[in-house]
Scaffold this active site. Structure first.
Site, PDB file in Angstrom:
ATOM      1  N   GLU A 175       0.810  -1.221  -0.021  1.00  0.00           N
ATOM      2  CA  GLU A 175      -0.165  -0.145   0.000  1.00  0.00           C
ATOM      3  C   GLU A 175       0.808   1.295   0.023  1.00  0.00           C
ATOM      4  O   GLU A 175       0.698   1.943   0.978  1.00  0.00           O
ATOM      5  CB  GLU A 175      -1.135  -0.109   1.287  1.00  0.00           C
ATOM      6  CG  GLU A 175      -1.872  -1.202   1.029  1.00  0.00           C
ATOM      7  CD  GLU A 175      -3.195  -1.114   1.965  1.00  0.00           C
ATOM      8  OE1 GLU A 175      -2.896  -0.260   3.165  1.00  0.00           O
ATOM      9  OE2 GLU A 175      -4.187  -1.576   1.751  1.00  0.00           O
ATOM     10  N   GLU A 287      -5.555  -7.592  -0.892  1.00  0.00           N
ATOM     11  CA  GLU A 287      -6.437  -7.396   0.325  1.00  0.00           C
ATOM     12  C   GLU A 287      -7.540  -6.926   0.004  1.00  0.00           C
ATOM     13  O   GLU A 287      -7.918  -6.209  -0.797  1.00  0.00           O
ATOM     14  CB  GLU A 287      -5.575  -6.193   1.297  1.00  0.00           C
ATOM     15  CG  GLU A 287      -4.484  -6.621   2.040  1.00  0.00           C
ATOM     16  CD  GLU A 287      -3.972  -5.628   2.843  1.00  0.00           C
ATOM     17  OE1 GLU A 287      -4.799  -4.772   3.479  1.00  0.00           O
ATOM     18  OE2 GLU A 287      -2.679  -5.568   3.154  1.00  0.00           O
TER      19      GLU A 287
END
Length: 419
Positions: A175, A287
């Site tokens: 991320e 995710e």
């Protein structure tokens, strides 16, 4: 202009589904924040042998593979843990403690490798995930923080360890966010890819993340897809270079709430799938998750139905998260309840991560009213923690009525116009 069905629906689940499906097994990343800082002492790796009440991540993976038929696990760890230091030589961090030249720490790597070997022992695919948000103690890699060479050195060492393991995948970075220069970030990613390949890991899949927490909903418009498309192998090919995307389903896209407001099929997964197919690329959903609530069971199942039914665009997914998270006190927990040999899955796992993949029928799964919701995922959202090909077994056959109803529902949801 031609019309195409991007999805085939549940009727096609037995014949077409993502090759890779599983969960994150978190814990070694605990103590990290979205600025890429970590209190290493708060790491809580899911390795029972560590002897401090650590959960049995290997036992969880045995359950997920043998009882649920899952085959992929993402294993988050931080750069700091791997070198056992919060200070990297030449990087202007202001943290007390020893300074590292970037060499992997034998003791900590051995602990993490216990989890990796536990994963490999199940015959599953295992993703090495560096969980640093494109940063090291607040400094952006390649943009004022650690150099591209230092990042490449980290990955060269990791790749050397696992270069002969065909079931290892390399997740370059968890991320990234608030990156000022995506062209420079693509250069950073390229340095890592080149280092991995030159270390001898020439065929394993490498996952390439974009900015805005690599959200699927903004992956194209923020320039991540375009910039990362120029990252190549040393031979000039894109072989086994796969985009990594994440997507949460709560109101701000942060992956922290028990309730969900959208499945992001229309505004994220479908447009990205069209881009991927058009450009001959694939993505991996590293995710996604939600609480064990009615809204999240609906939206999460819808999202994973789309991903499973578009294997030409999405190679698979790992949902967030099992491992060291409490089975009862974490909003997005997918940690099974019970103990090894006697585990019971969370509803999100049983109904969505596993059930959708195996063709289970549930009227809330697809074609529900929630599937039309289109609230955007916030670019300021965070990870749920801060909170090649593979042959897989065919899905169980569906009855004619189940197949027909599933097909009709998915057609209503997923007819795409492709120019």
């Amino acid at each position: 202009m031609k019309y195409s069905l991007l999805l085939l629906g549940h009727a096609a689940a037995a014949a077409a589904r993502s090759a890779f499906a599983g969960l994150n097994i978190a814990g070694f990343d605990f103590g990290a924040d979205i600025q890429g800082a970590q209190n290493i002492s708060n790491s809580f790796g899911p390795v029972a042998a560590l002897g401090k009440g650590n959960p049995d991540g290997a036992g969880q993976m045995v359950h997920f593979t043998q009882n649920d038929g899952l085959n992929t696990f993402r294993l988050p760890v931080t750069w700091q843990f791997m070198i056992n230091s919060r200070n990297l030589n030449g990087s202007a961090t202001a943290v007390t403690g020893k300074t590292s030249n970037g060499t992997l720490d034998a003791g900590n790597v051995a602990k993490y490798n216990e989890l990796v070997q536990g994963c490999l022992a199940t015959a599953a695919f295992c993703i090495i995930d560096i969980h640093n948000y494109a940063r090291f103690e607040g400094q952006v890699i390649g943009q004022g923080g650690p150099t591209n060479a230092q990042f490449a050195n980290l990955w060269a060492q990791i790749a050397t360890m696992y270069r002969n393991e065909s079931k290892i995948m390399f997740g370059l970075m968890n991320e990234p966010h608030n990156l000022q220069n995506l062209s420079m970030w693509a250069d950073t990613v390229q340095a890592a890819v080149t280092a991995i390949r030159k270390a001898g890991a020439t065929t394993q899949t490498i996952l390439l993340p974009g900015t805005d927490f690599t959200h699927a909903s903004s992956f194209i418009e923020n320039g991540s897809a375009g910039n990362l498309s120029r990252v190549i192998n040393p031979d000039g090919s894109f072989t086994n270079l796969v985009f990594e995307v994440h997507q949460y389903l709560d109101s701000d896209g942060s992956g922290t709430a028990l309730t969900c407001v959208t499945d992001h099929v229309q505004d994220a997964f479908m447009p990205l799938a069209q881009f991927l197919v058009k450009n001959g690329r694939k993505a991996f959903l590293g995710e996604i998750g939600g609480g064990n609530t009615t809204s999240c069971l609906t939206d999460l199942c819808n999202s994973l139905a789309f991903v499973n039914n578009n294997p030409n665009a999405y190679m698979g997914y790992t949902a967030w998260s099992a491992g060291s998270f409490s089975a009862t006190d974490y909003n997005l927990t997918m940690t099974p309840q019970g103990s090894p040999g006697n585990f019971t899955d969370q509803k999100t796992v049983a109904q969505c991560v596993v059930g959708i993949r195996n063709g289970a029928s549930n009227s809330t799964r697809v074609g529900s009213s929630s599937s039309s919701s289109s609230s955007s995922s916030s670019a300021s959202g965070g990870s749920g923690n801060g909170r090649g090909s593979v042959t897989v077994n065919a899905s169980p056959s569906l009855s004619a009525s189940e197949a027909l109803s599933g097909l009709i529902a998915m057609i209503a949801l997923s007819v795409a116009v492709i120019g």
